[in-house]
Design an enzyme around this catalytic site. Structure first.
Site, short mmCIF file in Angstrom:
data_model
loop_
_atom_site.label_atom_id
_atom_site.label_comp_id
_atom_site.label_asym_id
_atom_site.label_seq_id
_atom_site.Cartn_x
_atom_site.Cartn_y
_atom_site.Cartn_z
N ARG A 101 0.65 18.63 38.95
CA ARG A 101 0.09 19.38 40.08
C ARG A 101 0.30 20.87 39.91
NH1 ARG A 101 0.18 15.77 45.62
NH2 ARG A 101 -0.59 13.85 44.65
N ARG A 142 2.94 5.38 38.69
CA ARG A 142 2.72 4.83 40.02
C ARG A 142 1.38 4.11 40.07
NH1 ARG A 142 4.86 9.87 43.80
NH2 ARG A 142 7.03 9.77 43.08
N SER A 153 8.33 17.42 47.21
CA SER A 153 8.86 16.82 48.43
C SER A 153 10.37 16.74 48.27
CB SER A 153 8.26 15.43 48.63
OG SER A 153 8.58 14.91 49.89
N ARG A 189 -3.95 12.66 41.68
CA ARG A 189 -3.35 11.35 41.93
C ARG A 189 -3.56 10.46 40.72
NH1 ARG A 189 -1.72 9.95 46.94
NH2 ARG A 189 -3.04 11.55 47.84
N GLU A 246 0.19 18.95 48.38
CA GLU A 246 1.62 18.76 48.10
C GLU A 246 1.93 18.92 46.61
OE1 GLU A 246 4.81 15.18 47.68
OE2 GLU A 246 3.11 14.84 49.03
#
Length: 456
Positions: free
Chosen positions: A420, A291, A381, A306, A378
Protein backbone atom coordinates in the site's frame (compact mmCIF):
# COMPACT_ATOMS: atom_id res chain seq x y z
CA UNK A 1 -9.61 -14.58 25.71
CA UNK A 2 -11.56 -13.33 28.68
CA UNK A 3 -11.05 -14.44 32.28
CA UNK A 4 -14.02 -16.52 33.45
CA UNK A 5 -13.38 -15.30 37.00
CA UNK A 6 -13.95 -11.70 35.82
CA UNK A 7 -17.22 -12.78 34.23
CA UNK A 8 -18.29 -14.75 37.30
CA UNK A 9 -17.44 -12.06 39.85
CA UNK A 10 -19.90 -9.50 38.45
CA UNK A 11 -22.31 -12.00 36.89
CA UNK A 12 -21.17 -10.93 33.43
CA UNK A 13 -22.17 -7.27 33.72
CA UNK A 14 -18.80 -6.08 32.39
CA UNK A 15 -18.86 -8.46 29.44
CA UNK A 16 -22.47 -7.62 28.59
CA UNK A 17 -21.55 -3.93 28.55
CA UNK A 18 -18.47 -4.59 26.36
CA UNK A 19 -20.40 -6.64 23.81
CA UNK A 20 -23.27 -4.17 23.82
CA UNK A 21 -20.81 -1.36 23.06
CA UNK A 22 -19.38 -3.36 20.15
CA UNK A 23 -22.92 -3.78 18.87
CA UNK A 24 -23.58 -0.05 19.29
CA UNK A 25 -25.94 -0.94 22.17
CA UNK A 26 -28.64 -2.22 19.83
CA UNK A 27 -31.34 -4.20 21.62
CA UNK A 28 -30.46 -7.41 19.78
CA UNK A 29 -26.78 -6.97 20.72
CA UNK A 30 -27.68 -6.60 24.40
CA UNK A 31 -30.01 -9.60 24.28
CA UNK A 32 -27.37 -11.74 22.56
CA UNK A 33 -24.76 -10.69 25.14
CA UNK A 34 -27.10 -11.55 28.02
CA UNK A 35 -27.85 -14.97 26.52
CA UNK A 36 -24.13 -15.64 26.00
CA UNK A 37 -23.27 -14.67 29.57
CA UNK A 38 -26.04 -16.95 30.84
CA UNK A 39 -24.55 -19.84 28.88
CA UNK A 40 -21.01 -19.08 30.13
CA UNK A 41 -22.10 -18.90 33.76
CA UNK A 42 -24.07 -22.14 33.44
CA UNK A 43 -21.06 -23.94 31.95
CA UNK A 44 -18.81 -22.48 34.63
CA UNK A 45 -21.16 -23.64 37.39
CA UNK A 46 -21.42 -27.12 35.87
CA UNK A 47 -17.64 -27.31 35.50
CA UNK A 48 -16.98 -26.28 39.11
CA UNK A 49 -19.66 -28.65 40.47
CA UNK A 50 -18.16 -31.51 38.47
CA UNK A 51 -14.69 -30.71 39.76
CA UNK A 52 -16.03 -30.57 43.31
CA UNK A 53 -17.60 -34.01 42.87
CA UNK A 54 -14.34 -35.31 41.45
CA UNK A 55 -12.32 -33.90 44.33
CA UNK A 56 -14.76 -35.39 46.84
CA UNK A 57 -14.53 -38.80 45.20
CA UNK A 58 -10.73 -38.69 45.16
CA UNK A 59 -10.66 -37.62 48.81
CA UNK A 60 -13.07 -40.43 49.73
CA UNK A 61 -10.94 -42.94 47.79
CA UNK A 62 -7.86 -41.91 49.74
CA UNK A 63 -9.69 -42.03 53.06
CA UNK A 64 -11.25 -45.43 52.27
CA UNK A 65 -7.86 -46.84 51.32
CA UNK A 66 -6.54 -45.92 54.77
CA UNK A 67 -9.65 -47.37 56.40
CA UNK A 68 -9.06 -50.67 54.60
CA UNK A 69 -5.66 -50.94 56.25
CA UNK A 70 -7.13 -50.19 59.64
CA UNK A 71 -9.93 -52.74 59.17
CA UNK A 72 -7.50 -55.45 58.15
CA UNK A 73 -5.30 -54.64 61.13
CA UNK A 74 -8.37 -55.37 63.32
CA UNK A 75 -9.11 -58.50 61.25
CA UNK A 76 -12.47 -56.98 60.32
CA UNK A 77 -12.68 -58.65 56.91
CA UNK A 78 -16.32 -57.71 56.30
CA UNK A 79 -15.60 -53.99 56.71
CA UNK A 80 -12.43 -54.29 54.64
CA UNK A 81 -14.34 -56.02 51.84
CA UNK A 82 -17.05 -53.33 51.85
CA UNK A 83 -14.43 -50.59 51.73
CA UNK A 84 -12.59 -52.34 48.89
CA UNK A 85 -15.83 -52.54 46.92
CA UNK A 86 -16.40 -48.84 47.55
CA UNK A 87 -12.88 -47.99 46.30
CA UNK A 88 -13.41 -50.14 43.21
CA UNK A 89 -16.66 -48.30 42.43
CA UNK A 90 -14.92 -44.94 42.89
CA UNK A 91 -12.18 -46.04 40.48
CA UNK A 92 -14.91 -46.78 37.92
CA UNK A 93 -16.62 -43.39 38.45
CA UNK A 94 -13.51 -41.20 38.41
CA UNK A 95 -12.72 -41.54 34.65
CA UNK A 96 -16.32 -40.69 33.78
CA UNK A 97 -16.23 -37.55 35.92
CA UNK A 98 -12.79 -36.61 34.56
CA UNK A 99 -14.04 -36.96 30.99
CA UNK A 100 -17.14 -34.92 31.86
CA UNK A 101 -15.04 -32.16 33.43
CA UNK A 102 -12.73 -32.13 30.42
CA UNK A 103 -15.66 -31.87 28.01
CA UNK A 104 -17.31 -29.04 29.96
CA UNK A 105 -13.98 -27.21 30.18
CA UNK A 106 -13.49 -27.55 26.41
CA UNK A 107 -17.01 -26.25 25.77
CA UNK A 108 -16.45 -23.27 28.07
CA UNK A 109 -13.08 -22.43 26.52
CA UNK A 110 -14.60 -22.77 23.05
CA UNK A 111 -17.27 -20.21 23.94
CA UNK A 112 -14.71 -17.86 25.50
CA UNK A 113 -12.41 -18.14 22.47
CA UNK A 114 -15.15 -16.83 20.18
CA UNK A 115 -15.82 -13.64 22.20
CA UNK A 116 -14.11 -10.41 21.04
CA UNK A 117 -12.04 -8.21 23.32
CA UNK A 118 -13.65 -5.52 25.46
CA UNK A 119 -13.19 -1.96 24.11
CA UNK A 120 -11.47 0.55 26.37
CA UNK A 121 -13.72 3.22 27.86
CA UNK A 122 -12.32 5.96 25.60
CA UNK A 123 -13.12 4.12 22.34
CA UNK A 124 -15.80 6.13 20.50
CA UNK A 125 -19.18 4.42 20.04
CA UNK A 126 -20.33 3.60 16.55
CA UNK A 127 -21.61 0.97 14.13
CA UNK A 128 -19.02 0.99 11.33
CA UNK A 129 -16.23 2.94 9.60
CA UNK A 130 -18.50 5.95 9.12
CA UNK A 131 -18.42 6.51 12.89
CA UNK A 132 -14.62 6.51 13.24
CA UNK A 133 -13.18 9.71 14.73
CA UNK A 134 -10.41 11.71 13.08
CA UNK A 135 -7.49 12.18 15.48
CA UNK A 136 -4.94 14.10 13.38
CA UNK A 137 -3.91 15.02 9.82
CA UNK A 138 -0.46 15.33 8.30
CA UNK A 139 0.25 17.36 5.16
CA UNK A 140 -2.16 18.24 2.39
CA UNK A 141 -3.05 16.86 -1.05
CA UNK A 142 -0.59 17.72 -3.81
CA UNK A 143 -1.69 19.87 -6.72
CA UNK A 144 -1.36 18.44 -10.22
CA UNK A 145 -1.64 20.09 -13.62
CA UNK A 146 -3.25 16.90 -14.89
CA UNK A 147 -5.75 14.32 -13.72
CA UNK A 148 -3.88 11.85 -11.48
CA UNK A 149 -4.14 8.20 -12.46
CA UNK A 150 -4.72 5.27 -10.14
CA UNK A 151 -1.66 3.22 -9.21
CA UNK A 152 -2.47 0.26 -11.44
CA UNK A 153 -2.77 2.58 -14.45
CA UNK A 154 0.58 4.14 -13.60
CA UNK A 155 2.26 0.75 -13.10
CA UNK A 156 0.79 -0.85 -16.20
CA UNK A 157 1.68 2.17 -18.35
CA UNK A 158 5.25 1.85 -17.10
CA UNK A 159 5.21 -1.77 -18.26
CA UNK A 160 6.31 -2.90 -14.79
CA UNK A 161 3.07 -4.00 -13.09
CA UNK A 162 1.47 -7.12 -14.54
CA UNK A 163 -1.81 -8.49 -13.21
CA UNK A 164 -2.59 -10.60 -16.28
CA UNK A 165 0.51 -12.76 -16.01
CA UNK A 166 0.03 -13.03 -12.24
CA UNK A 167 -3.49 -14.36 -12.86
CA UNK A 168 -2.06 -17.07 -15.15
CA UNK A 169 0.34 -18.07 -12.39
CA UNK A 170 -1.88 -17.84 -9.32
CA UNK A 171 -5.35 -16.49 -10.10
CA UNK A 172 -6.99 -13.23 -9.06
CA UNK A 173 -5.57 -10.83 -6.46
CA UNK A 174 -1.91 -11.36 -7.31
CA UNK A 175 0.57 -9.12 -9.13
CA UNK A 176 3.98 -9.35 -10.80
CA UNK A 177 6.10 -6.23 -10.33
CA UNK A 178 9.39 -6.04 -12.20
CA UNK A 179 12.33 -3.83 -13.05
CA UNK A 180 12.73 -0.51 -11.22
CA UNK A 181 9.21 -0.83 -9.80
CA UNK A 182 10.16 -4.08 -8.06
CA UNK A 183 13.26 -2.35 -6.73
CA UNK A 184 11.13 0.53 -5.44
CA UNK A 185 8.91 -1.93 -3.58
CA UNK A 186 11.98 -3.60 -2.04
CA UNK A 187 13.40 -0.19 -1.14
CA UNK A 188 10.27 0.70 0.80
CA UNK A 189 10.50 -2.40 2.96
CA UNK A 190 14.19 -1.90 3.66
CA UNK A 191 13.63 1.77 4.45
CA UNK A 192 10.86 0.99 6.94
CA UNK A 193 13.01 -1.65 8.65
CA UNK A 194 16.01 0.67 8.88
CA UNK A 195 13.96 3.45 10.46
CA UNK A 196 12.26 1.19 13.01
CA UNK A 197 15.45 -0.61 14.02
CA UNK A 198 17.84 2.34 13.78
CA UNK A 199 15.67 5.15 15.14
CA UNK A 200 12.83 3.52 17.07
CA UNK A 201 14.61 0.73 18.91
CA UNK A 202 12.78 -2.29 17.49
CA UNK A 203 14.67 -5.57 17.20
CA UNK A 204 14.54 -7.09 13.72
CA UNK A 205 13.32 -10.69 13.55
CA UNK A 206 13.21 -13.08 10.61
CA UNK A 207 10.36 -15.40 11.66
CA UNK A 208 8.81 -18.52 10.06
CA UNK A 209 6.10 -17.88 7.49
CA UNK A 210 4.34 -21.15 8.36
CA UNK A 211 2.86 -21.60 11.84
CA UNK A 212 0.89 -24.15 13.83
CA UNK A 213 -2.72 -23.96 15.01
CA UNK A 214 -1.60 -22.91 18.48
CA UNK A 215 0.17 -19.81 17.16
CA UNK A 216 -2.85 -18.73 15.11
CA UNK A 217 -5.09 -19.32 18.12
CA UNK A 218 -2.77 -17.29 20.34
CA UNK A 219 -3.22 -14.11 18.32
CA UNK A 220 -6.93 -14.89 17.67
CA UNK A 221 -6.86 -15.69 13.96
CA UNK A 222 -8.33 -19.05 14.96
CA UNK A 223 -10.95 -20.26 15.32
CA UNK A 224 -13.18 -17.34 14.30
CA UNK A 225 -11.28 -16.22 11.19
CA UNK A 226 -10.35 -19.62 9.77
CA UNK A 227 -11.89 -18.81 6.37
CA UNK A 228 -9.64 -15.77 5.98
CA UNK A 229 -6.46 -17.87 6.18
CA UNK A 230 -4.47 -20.08 3.83
CA UNK A 231 -3.94 -23.63 5.09
CA UNK A 232 -1.12 -25.78 3.73
CA UNK A 233 -0.64 -29.54 3.93
CA UNK A 234 2.57 -31.54 4.19
CA UNK A 235 2.53 -35.24 3.35
CA UNK A 236 4.12 -37.22 6.17
CA UNK A 237 4.36 -40.44 4.19
CA UNK A 238 2.12 -43.43 3.95
CA UNK A 239 -0.78 -41.51 2.42
CA UNK A 240 -2.36 -42.32 -0.88
CA UNK A 241 -0.34 -40.24 -3.33
CA UNK A 242 -2.88 -41.01 -6.05
CA UNK A 243 -5.65 -39.18 -4.18
CA UNK A 244 -7.26 -36.26 -6.05
CA UNK A 245 -5.54 -32.89 -5.87
CA UNK A 246 -6.96 -30.71 -3.14
CA UNK A 247 -7.79 -33.65 -0.88
CA UNK A 248 -6.42 -33.26 2.65
CA UNK A 249 -5.30 -36.72 3.70
CA UNK A 250 -5.23 -38.05 7.25
CA UNK A 251 -1.48 -38.62 6.98
CA UNK A 252 -0.87 -34.94 6.26
CA UNK A 253 -0.03 -32.23 8.79
CA UNK A 254 -1.36 -28.71 8.30
CA UNK A 255 0.44 -25.41 8.78
CA UNK A 256 -0.92 -21.92 8.22
CA UNK A 257 0.62 -19.23 6.03
CA UNK A 258 0.91 -16.15 8.22
CA UNK A 259 -1.62 -13.38 7.51
CA UNK A 260 0.73 -10.97 9.28
CA UNK A 261 4.05 -11.21 11.13
CA UNK A 262 2.06 -10.32 14.25
CA UNK A 263 1.42 -14.07 14.58
CA UNK A 264 5.01 -15.36 14.91
CA UNK A 265 6.34 -12.21 16.59
CA UNK A 266 3.73 -12.16 19.36
CA UNK A 267 3.96 -15.90 19.86
CA UNK A 268 7.69 -15.63 20.58
CA UNK A 269 6.66 -15.13 24.23
CA UNK A 270 4.00 -17.84 24.37
CA UNK A 271 4.16 -20.18 27.38
CA UNK A 272 6.88 -17.98 28.91
CA UNK A 273 7.38 -16.01 32.10
CA UNK A 274 9.50 -12.93 31.41
CA UNK A 275 11.24 -10.79 33.97
CA UNK A 276 10.00 -7.23 34.36
CA UNK A 277 13.44 -6.00 33.26
CA UNK A 278 12.86 -7.58 29.83
CA UNK A 279 9.86 -5.32 29.17
CA UNK A 280 9.01 -3.69 26.93
CA UNK A 281 9.98 -6.02 24.11
CA UNK A 282 9.81 -4.26 20.74
CA UNK A 283 10.01 -6.50 17.68
CA UNK A 284 9.76 -5.89 13.93
CA UNK A 285 9.81 -8.03 10.80
CA UNK A 286 9.52 -7.59 7.04
CA UNK A 287 7.63 -10.57 5.66
CA UNK A 288 5.31 -11.73 2.94
CA UNK A 289 1.77 -12.06 4.27
CA UNK A 290 -1.10 -14.17 2.96
CA UNK A 291 -4.84 -13.57 3.31
CA UNK A 292 -7.74 -15.31 1.64
CA UNK A 293 -9.82 -12.09 1.61
CA UNK A 294 -12.88 -14.30 2.00
CA UNK A 295 -15.16 -11.36 2.72
CA UNK A 296 -13.82 -9.06 0.02
CA UNK A 297 -15.82 -10.28 -2.99
CA UNK A 298 -16.30 -7.41 -5.42
CA UNK A 299 -14.10 -4.99 -3.42
CA UNK A 300 -10.86 -3.56 -4.83
CA UNK A 301 -10.80 -6.12 -7.61
CA UNK A 302 -8.29 -4.02 -9.59
CA UNK A 303 -4.88 -3.09 -8.33
CA UNK A 304 -2.76 -3.84 -5.28
CA UNK A 305 -5.01 -2.60 -2.48
CA UNK A 306 -6.41 -6.02 -1.54
CA UNK A 307 -4.11 -8.90 -2.49
CA UNK A 308 -3.82 -12.53 -1.40
CA UNK A 309 -0.05 -12.03 -1.04
CA UNK A 310 1.55 -8.79 0.10
CA UNK A 311 4.58 -7.54 1.99
CA UNK A 312 4.38 -5.73 5.30
CA UNK A 313 6.63 -4.44 8.05
CA UNK A 314 5.04 -5.40 11.36
CA UNK A 315 5.62 -3.82 14.77
CA UNK A 316 4.92 -5.82 17.95
CA UNK A 317 5.35 -4.72 21.56
CA UNK A 318 5.12 -6.81 24.72
CA UNK A 319 4.64 -4.63 27.81
CA UNK A 320 3.55 -4.51 31.42
CA UNK A 321 -0.14 -3.59 31.86
CA UNK A 322 0.68 -0.15 33.30
CA UNK A 323 2.58 0.99 30.19
CA UNK A 324 0.54 -0.47 27.31
CA UNK A 325 -1.46 2.72 26.73
CA UNK A 326 1.69 4.80 26.47
CA UNK A 327 3.25 2.17 24.20
CA UNK A 328 0.21 2.38 21.91
CA UNK A 329 0.80 6.08 21.33
CA UNK A 330 4.51 5.42 20.77
CA UNK A 331 3.81 2.70 18.21
CA UNK A 332 1.46 5.01 16.32
CA UNK A 333 4.15 7.71 16.24
CA UNK A 334 6.67 5.20 14.86
CA UNK A 335 4.31 4.18 12.05
CA UNK A 336 3.58 7.83 11.28
CA UNK A 337 7.29 8.68 11.18
CA UNK A 338 8.00 6.61 8.06
CA UNK A 339 5.10 8.23 6.20
CA UNK A 340 6.29 11.69 7.21
CA UNK A 341 9.74 10.88 5.84
CA UNK A 342 8.08 9.93 2.55
CA UNK A 343 6.11 13.22 2.68
CA UNK A 344 2.78 11.46 2.17
CA UNK A 345 -0.45 13.14 3.14
CA UNK A 346 -2.36 11.01 5.67
CA UNK A 347 -4.78 11.13 8.56
CA UNK A 348 -5.13 9.12 11.77
CA UNK A 349 -8.55 7.90 12.88
CA UNK A 350 -9.63 6.21 16.10
CA UNK A 351 -11.79 3.23 15.23
CA UNK A 352 -15.23 3.14 16.80
CA UNK A 353 -16.51 0.15 18.78
CA UNK A 354 -18.28 -1.33 15.76
CA UNK A 355 -15.25 -1.18 13.44
CA UNK A 356 -12.40 -2.36 15.64
CA UNK A 357 -10.80 -5.78 15.29
CA UNK A 358 -11.68 -8.90 17.25
CA UNK A 359 -8.59 -8.88 19.53
CA UNK A 360 -8.30 -5.13 19.96
CA UNK A 361 -9.09 -2.95 22.96
CA UNK A 362 -8.40 0.20 20.95
CA UNK A 363 -7.18 0.79 17.41
CA UNK A 364 -5.75 3.69 15.43
CA UNK A 365 -5.83 3.47 11.63
CA UNK A 366 -3.51 5.54 9.48
CA UNK A 367 -5.12 6.35 6.14
CA UNK A 368 -2.94 7.66 3.33
CA UNK A 369 -4.28 9.99 0.64
CA UNK A 370 -4.47 8.48 -2.86
CA UNK A 371 -5.01 11.22 -5.47
CA UNK A 372 -5.84 8.71 -8.20
CA UNK A 373 -8.73 7.42 -6.14
CA UNK A 374 -9.44 10.78 -4.54
CA UNK A 375 -9.77 9.05 -1.17
CA UNK A 376 -7.98 8.08 2.03
CA UNK A 377 -7.12 4.37 2.29
CA UNK A 378 -5.80 2.42 5.25
CA UNK A 379 -2.03 1.84 5.25
CA UNK A 380 -1.49 0.96 8.91
CA UNK A 381 -3.51 -0.26 11.87
CA UNK A 382 -2.07 -0.01 15.41
CA UNK A 383 -3.86 -1.87 18.19
CA UNK A 384 -3.48 -2.46 21.90
CA UNK A 385 -4.89 -5.84 22.96
CA UNK A 386 -4.42 -5.79 26.73
CA UNK A 387 -4.02 -9.32 28.11
CA UNK A 388 -6.49 -10.79 25.59
CA UNK A 389 -3.82 -12.52 23.46
CA UNK A 390 -1.55 -13.20 26.44
CA UNK A 391 -4.22 -15.38 28.06
CA UNK A 392 -4.56 -17.40 24.86
CA UNK A 393 -0.76 -17.82 24.72
CA UNK A 394 -0.11 -18.10 28.48
CA UNK A 395 2.44 -15.27 28.17
CA UNK A 396 3.33 -13.76 31.54
CA UNK A 397 5.95 -11.72 33.38
CA UNK A 398 7.08 -11.58 36.98
CA UNK A 399 6.72 -8.08 38.53
CA UNK A 400 9.42 -7.08 41.00
CA UNK A 401 6.91 -6.09 43.69
CA UNK A 402 4.41 -8.95 43.31
CA UNK A 403 4.40 -12.55 44.49
CA UNK A 404 3.01 -14.23 41.39
CA UNK A 405 3.36 -13.70 37.64
CA UNK A 406 0.89 -11.55 35.69
CA UNK A 407 -0.19 -11.62 32.07
CA UNK A 408 1.68 -9.26 29.75
CA UNK A 409 -0.07 -6.82 27.43
CA UNK A 410 0.45 -7.13 23.67
CA UNK A 411 0.33 -4.53 20.91
CA UNK A 412 0.70 -4.77 17.15
CA UNK A 413 0.78 -2.40 14.22
CA UNK A 414 1.82 -2.05 10.60
CA UNK A 415 4.95 -0.06 10.17
CA UNK A 416 3.71 0.01 7.37
CA UNK A 417 2.13 -2.15 4.63
CA UNK A 418 4.71 -2.12 1.83
CA UNK A 419 2.32 -2.80 -1.02
CA UNK A 420 0.00 0.00 0.00
CA UNK A 421 2.98 2.30 0.49
CA UNK A 422 3.99 1.51 -3.10
CA UNK A 423 0.45 2.37 -4.18
CA UNK A 424 0.71 5.70 -2.33
CA UNK A 425 4.10 6.55 -3.83
CA UNK A 426 2.95 5.74 -7.36
CA UNK A 427 -0.16 7.90 -7.05
CA UNK A 428 1.39 10.81 -5.15
CA UNK A 429 4.72 10.99 -7.01
CA UNK A 430 3.40 10.39 -10.54
CA UNK A 431 4.42 12.90 -13.22
CA UNK A 432 2.46 14.15 -16.20
CA UNK A 433 4.64 12.15 -18.61
CA UNK A 434 3.75 8.91 -16.79
CA UNK A 435 7.03 8.56 -14.92
CA UNK A 436 7.28 8.40 -11.13
CA UNK A 437 9.68 10.49 -9.09
CA UNK A 438 11.52 8.54 -6.40
CA UNK A 439 10.93 10.09 -2.93
CA UNK A 440 14.09 11.58 -1.42
CA UNK A 441 13.97 9.18 1.53
CA UNK A 442 14.28 6.20 -0.84
CA UNK A 443 17.16 7.51 -3.00
CA UNK A 444 19.87 5.71 -0.95
CA UNK A 445 18.15 2.40 -1.77
CA UNK A 446 17.69 2.93 -5.52
CA UNK A 447 21.25 2.69 -6.84
CA UNK A 448 21.26 6.19 -8.34
CA UNK A 449 17.81 5.92 -9.90
CA UNK A 450 15.79 9.10 -9.28
CA UNK A 451 12.84 8.47 -11.58
CA UNK A 452 10.98 5.36 -12.73
CA UNK A 453 10.27 5.53 -16.43
CA UNK A 454 8.66 3.26 -19.00
CA UNK A 455 10.75 0.25 -19.91
CA UNK A 456 12.15 0.00 -23.43
Amino acid sequence: MHDIKWIRDDQGAGLIDALARRGNRALDAVAAAQALVGKLLALDTERRETLTQLESLLARRNAASKEIGAAKAKKDEATAAALMAEVAKIKEDVPTLEASAKGIDAALNGELAAIPNAPLAEVPPGADEHDNVEKSVFGAPRSYGFTPKQHFEVGENLGQMDFETAAKLSGARFVVNKGPLARLERALGQFFLDVHTGEHGYTEVNPPLLVRDEAMFGTAQLPKFRDDQFLTARNLGGADRAAPMGTLLEAEASLWLIPTAEVPLTNLVRESILSEDELPLRLTALTPCFRAEAGAAGRDTRGMIRQHQFTKVELVSITAPETSGEEHERMLACAEAVLKKLDLHYRVVTLCTGDMGFASQKTYDIEVWLPGQGAFREISSCSVCGDFQARRMDARYRPKDAKGPRFVHTLNGSGVAVGRALVAVLENYQQEDGSVQVPDALLPYMGGLTRIEKLG
